[in-house]
Design an enzyme around this catalytic site. Sequence first.
Site, PDB file in Angstrom:
ATOM      1  N   CYS A  24       0.833  -1.209   0.000  1.00 35.96           N
ATOM      2  CA  CYS A  24       0.000   0.000   0.000  1.00 35.96           C
ATOM      3  C   CYS A  24       0.865   1.255   0.000  1.00 35.96           C
ATOM      4  O   CYS A  24       0.570   2.212  -0.721  1.00 35.96           O
ATOM      5  CB  CYS A  24      -0.928  -0.011   1.207  1.00 35.96           C
ATOM      6  N   CYS A  51      -5.519  -2.162   6.862  1.00 33.14           N
ATOM      7  CA  CYS A  51      -6.384  -0.993   6.756  1.00 33.14           C
ATOM      8  C   CYS A  51      -7.784  -1.319   6.264  1.00 33.14           C
ATOM      9  O   CYS A  51      -8.765  -0.787   6.769  1.00 33.14           O
ATOM     10  CB  CYS A  51      -5.731   0.057   5.866  1.00 33.14           C
TER      11      CYS A  51
END
Length: 376
Positions: A98, A194
């Site tokens: 990410c 997340c």
Amino acid sequence: MDSVIVGMSGGVDSSVAAAKLLEQGHRVTGLFMKNWEEDDTEEYCSAAEDLADATEVCKTLGIELRTVNFSHEYWNNVFQHFLGEYRAGRTPNPDVVCNKEIKFKEFLRWALDLGADYIATGHYARLQRRNRHYLLRKGRDSNKDQSYFLHTLDQEALRYANFPIGEMHKDRVRAMALDLGLPVHDKKDSTGICFIGERRFNDFLSRFLPARKGQIKSLDGEVMGEHMGCYYYTIGQRHGLGIGGEGEAWYVAQKDVKRNVVYVVQGHNHEALMHRVVLAEEMHWISGMPPVLPTLCRAKTRYRQEEQPCVISMIGPNFSRVVFDEPQWAVTPGQSIVFYNEDICIGGGIIRSAQDLSLIHISEPTRLESKSRLAS
């Protein structure tokens, strides 16, 4: 006065990062990134709450907050990789991907297109410029250092990066947030991945990788129990195996995805869990060039681990062999191995396998030989 766009997550770290930049005299804009919406529900999705918190923080600080949706990019460049690794029986680290694909690629491109001079995040890490190169240093707070998750960044990304709280300790970050009256000063730190949040990981993963029951076996082939799917287990896992009996606890030591078998051993320090040699690929060096090899450094194979002395030797164009001084516990394929010289992160790679030193037939340099080569 530089223009800086701060990635605002709705948490205390990014909020104080924005405050620090204002304190330094920069023109600051906040950006809230939405990276996941495939199964948003009131029960699982915290994005609305996080956006509300980020909005309140920006109002308190007197800065603009913009929003952008990178869900499509996240799905294609992060989540598909995540699923592919699990299908192969490995345990990936999506936070590393990410940072590389979203925060320091898509976000960076978006910010530069708007005319920003830099982007900033709430990572606990530090930057130093030396001889036209950027060094990535560990955060001052050793308990919160996040350089491990940033090891795939290159010189171009670091050129435009800013880590305003890298010199701070977490308690000081919270104290500053309280002093400024930020509503997130006591907000709980986010845990886990997340896009998963606080939900049960196996329940989430089963939506994309359906459960397939199989056997749990000892290394000598004795059936010890039943599992719900190889994908849901990771090397070194102790809980959730359902194996009773006397003696020490049982741990996952190996997985055979093709045969759908999870192999376990008894005892935390069983030899099947301990390895000195790690093979890694997808190597990335922050300087843009690999170090002179073989080289001495320190490395860790998981985030919550102290760096351990090792020797790196390159055995292919993008492939490394790492020999540790001491055996490492539960080295897990799919995780990152990250290298350090003192507090400088020099790069890392993806673990593909772990081996015993006795299986290496090529002559390995000793630490003394490596020191001699480095000195010359």
